[in-house]
Design an enzyme around this catalytic site. Structure first.
Site, PDB file in Angstrom:
ATOM      1  N   GLU A   1     -10.914   1.234  30.257  1.00 22.16           N
ATOM      2  CA  GLU A   1     -10.765   2.302  31.033  1.00 22.16           C
ATOM      3  C   GLU A   1     -11.452   3.307  30.701  1.00 22.16           C
ATOM      4  O   GLU A   1     -11.224   4.351  30.852  1.00 22.16           O
ATOM      5  CB  GLU A   1      -9.272   2.693  31.562  1.00 22.16           C
ATOM      6  CG  GLU A   1      -8.675   1.706  32.467  1.00 22.16           C
ATOM      7  CD  GLU A   1      -7.249   1.958  33.165  1.00 22.16           C
ATOM      8  OE1 GLU A   1      -6.839   3.174  33.004  1.00 22.16           O
ATOM      9  OE2 GLU A   1      -6.740   1.195  34.042  1.00 22.16           O
ATOM     10  N   GLY A   2     -12.576   3.119  29.760  1.00 18.29           N
ATOM     11  CA  GLY A   2     -13.494   4.080  29.408  1.00 18.29           C
ATOM     12  C   GLY A   2     -13.099   4.489  27.756  1.00 18.29           C
ATOM     13  O   GLY A   2     -11.915   4.999  27.772  1.00 18.29           O
TER      14      GLY A   2
END
Length: 827
Positions: free
Chosen positions: A503-504
């Site tokens: 997620e990043g």
């Protein structure tokens, strides 16, 4: 001469006051006119100087008050220069900037946060229905989970757990009731994930992914009525297992560069010719992919024949494809460290799908990136922060209990100062993290999609999770490093890099996203200037530019004054325990706003490539946000006196790190002359703040090793079974038993010093104590009971020579195909 000096000093004081309070151009003009009059009447200055002063006042008044004149003479030329030097913003960057919303993060950019507004935000609360679900199905599910069996023997959840998750609606937490889902709040969603995570990371990921960035979230916000009516009820009931495929081997963090593509064309579907897309993709790291029945797919769409009547390159588009569809290759499995949640690759080549499989239909073609960013703002605020919160709660509860039960040199290890340090970090970080989570859930439940705040939560909470688990492992020592059914930390520790990466990736999130997006989205003027330049709107640019200049001048004055006073004297709301903290945050907010403005002006468009400076500026914004949330939590929970040590540790730690981050920006600022001036304004008295004291740390550690309301509030929401047969529940019984045994053992030590018990074995000394009336029979029984619990708590596991693998007849990761078929058959 003396008069002239006094006049000059008065003028400087007035200018500082005007700047501090952000006076408008008219007020400045009046003040300058008064200064010129004083110069004329009392200073004895030469006629030429007085004339020059009045001319300067006239020019300033003309340009500041007569706006059309200012636009022609000053703003117009600056506007042309600005448009030439404005860095090019890519389509994906622009869509990311346009997506989502700003919230309290924008206040922190102003230099004057509205603390009354923050304290008036509602408190995160559960409805009675949500609480009942946590006390019922969630509690039941946690009782079904054995993470050692899941990760060592099965490499998957048990069939019973899968069935329970589907049937009880865990896959439809966010789906509205009108479609058969639970329709719970963001806070309830977070509480559910947190509680399950304290028991099993595998189960938590299985539950959280369908409720995060994926088909359900995308359908709720963008799906056509037909898509919603078909898929959402099936997803809510667990009849479909969703996954979402974004990451390509050639495009990880740079998701906007995915090479996966689709070509608009006509083709056959169910025996008739329809408008559709011919897709080719290669994706990896897709959670739930090996067992998914619905594949959400991100790709770049092209229309070379212009069948849709528009551009040839249409942009990132999202589609929903049944995994049983011809050409979809899915089912194989990755092995992400020691985690057992389903994760794997998917590929497809020249797969034809009808156009109405695009999420949202034809009108959403090319809008996929914005759709993803907006949905990610919510999901990224909940999923990994909630799992991180579980590490904090379980880490605080279990490590505190272990440190009280485990003794060395006849002393609980939690009493050693060397152990108090990591215990304090565990407790203080947990308090701050939960405050951050709760306030962010309020934003989501108010309808916000805070993209910058979600990045703050993802990065800082997963990093603090890493710190907590490192400290917990240090305190547990050998107990923590020996895997087995008796190890409640090992799997969480092993899988830390997964949370850091997905997620990043954290490096990217810190160095490019938090401040990179925040500086434009949250700043009161920067985005307005960019939009004015993009729209070629001179009037709007004039308003934004001069407002920006006044804003920067004001923050320079405020930074200096608040740096000298430490923020004392600033009017803030709240309780006496928190007012000083709000004053200090006001000081840092002004200094942050100044540093941000000067950095953007001096470094310009290359700031996004100066990632270390951008990262430190992002740290400042993040720490201000988390410290704000911590004060709000203390106020929301009724200003509990027992929690003062936790509040004090969290705030002092935040302020110290804020100071270090600002110093890092200034020490590495490329223009050393400007850096010197900024340091004088931000730190006129030097770096005066210290990390939390040892005394405060000792008080936090005491909370962790002592049963009580403060410890319960800190760890509320964790799954703690009241059973001696459970590895975590046993800790609670052991801690209570050890504390009850303390006065009994004290009596025996006293008797021993008096020579009543002799130099015998422990069992013999206890019998002697019983015989002499030093202790009672029930007290002796309790000591024996405590010994058993203490030994059970500190014991570790051992195995056969082959480490007891293959208990189910095959290596678990070889069973993905079998599992998928069995799961599909059970639906």
């Amino acid at each position: 001469m003396v008069t002239a000096i006094l006049v000059a000093l008065v003028c400087i004081a007035v200018m500082k006051a005007l700047a501090y309070h952000r006076a408008n151009g008219l007020a400045w003009s009046i003040a300058f006119a008064a200064g010129a009059a004083a110069l004329t009447l009392w200073s004895g200055a030469s006629h030429a100087l007085v004339t020059a002063a009045w001319i300067a006042v006239a020019l300033f008044a003309a340009f500041s008050v007569v706006k059309p004149l200012r636009r022609v003479a000053i703003t117009g030329p600056l506007f042309g220069l600005y448009k030439r030097i404005l860095p090019q913003i890519s389509q994906t960057e622009q869509e990311a900037l346009d997506a989502g919303s700003i919230w309290w993060d924008a206040d922190l950019f102003t230099g004057r946060p509205d603390w009354k507004k923050m304290l008036a935000y509602p408190q995160a609360k559960l409805s009675s229905e949500e609480q009942a679900f946590l006390d019922g199905p969630v509690e039941t599910l946690c009782g079904m989970l054995d993470e050692w069996e899941i990760t060592h023997e099965r490499m998957d959840l048990s069939p019973e757990a899968w069935k329970f998750i589907r049937e009880q609606g865990f896959l439809g937490i966010i789906i509205p009731k009108s479609f058969g889902g639970l329709g719970f709040s963001a806070f309830a969603h977070s509480e559910i994930v947190t509680k399950i995570s304290t028991r099993s990371g595998t189960a938590a990921v299985t539950v959280m992914v369908p409720n995060s960035l994926g088909p359900a979230e995308l359908l709720i916000h963008y799906g056509t009525d037909e898509q919603k009516n078909h898929y959402l009820p099936r997803l809510a009931k667990g009849l479909e297992i969703p996954c979402f495929a974004l990451t390509n081997p050639e495009a990880g963090s740079d998701a906007g560069a995915i090479p996966d593509f689709g070509i608009v064309c006509k083709g056959l579907h169910e025996g008739r010719e329809v408008m559709g897309i011919r897709l080719t993709w290669e994706k990896r790291y897709i959670t739930l992919g090996p067992v998914a029945t619905i594949l959400g797919l991100a790709f770049k769409l092209f229309d070379p024949e212009k069948l849709l009547g528009g551009e040839e390159e249409l942009g990132i588009t999202l589609a929903l494809i049944p995994t049983s569809h011809k050409g979809v290759d899915i089912g194989r499995r990755h092995a992400p460290l020691s985690a057992a949640f389903m994760n794997g690759p998917t590929t497809g080549k020249d797969v034809f799908v009808p156009l109405d499989w695009v999420i949202g239909g034809e009108k959403q073609v090319g809008k996929g990136w914005r759709m993803l960013v907006e949905c990610l703002a919510a999901g990224r605020s909940i999923s990994l922060p909630s799992m991180s919160m579980a590490a904090g709660k379980l880490g605080s509860r279990a490590t505190g209990a272990y440190a009280r039960v485990r003794s060395q040199f006849r002393t609980p290890i939690g009493r050693f100062e060397g152990v108090e340090e990591p215990l304090a970090r565990i407790g203080g970080n947990t308090y701050l993290m939960d405050a951050t989570r709760r306030m962010t859930m309020v934003a989501l439940d108010l309808g916000e999609k805070p993209s910058v705040i979600s990045a703050i939560c993802k990065y800082h909470m997963t990093e603090r999770m890493r710190a907590i688990l490192n400290d917990a492992m240090d305190v547990h020592g050998g107990k923590g490093i020996m895997l087995g059914p008796n190890n409640y930390l090992g799997r969480a520790y092993e899988t830390i890099p997964i949370a850091i990466t997905v997620e990043g990736a954290n490096i990217l999130t810190r160095s490019m996203i938090i401040f990179g997006q925040g500086a434009i989205r949250c700043h009161p003027f920067v985005l307005k200037e960019i939009e004015a330049a993009r729209d070629n709107d001179l009037v709007a640019f004039d308003v934004a530019l001069w407002g920006h200049m006044a804003f920067t001048l004001s923050n320079a004055a405020r930074s200096l004054w608040l740096g000298l006073t430490g923020g004392k004297g600033v009017a803030v709301p709240g309780a006496p325990e928190t007012r000083r903290y709000l004053q200090m945050m006001t000081r840092f907010s002004s200094a942050f706003a100044l540093l941000s403005d000067v950095s953007m002006f001096v470094i310009g468009g290359s700031l996004k490539r100066r990632e270390k400076i951008s990262a430190r500026l992002g740290d400042i914004l993040s720490l201000l946000y988390m410290a704000s949330a911590t004060v709000k939590r203390f106020e929301d929970e009724g200003r509990q006196k027992e929690d003062m040590a936790l509040l004090t540790w969290a705030m002092h730690d935040s302020f110290f790190k804020l100071q270090v981050a600002m110093d890092g920006v200034l020490a590495n600022f490329p223009n050393r002359f400007v850096a010197a001036w900024l340091r004088m304004l931000a730190f006129p008295k030097g770096m005066t703040l210290d990390a939390p004291t040892d005394r405060v740390g000792s008080r936090v550690a005491e909370i962790l090793i002592t049963p009580g309301a403060a410890r319960d509030r800190l760890t509320a929401g964790a799954y703690i079974p009241r059973s001696e047969d459970d590895v975590v529940g046993r800790l609670e019984f052991a801690m209570e038993a050890v504390i009850k045994a303390d006065p009994i053992e004290a009596k025996m030590r006293k008797a021993g010093k008096e020579g009543k018990l002799g130099q015998r074995t422990l069992a013999e000394r206890r019998q002697a104590a019983l015989a002499q009336g030093v202790i009672t029979r029930s007290e002796l029984d309790h000591l024996v009971y405590t010994d058993r619990l203490r030994r059970d708590v500190v014991k570790v596991d051992d195995f056969d020579h082959d480490l007891s693998r293959g208990a189910h007849g095959e290596e678990p990761w070889q069973a993905a195909d079998t599992k998928k078929k069995a799961l599909a058959a059970s639906m």
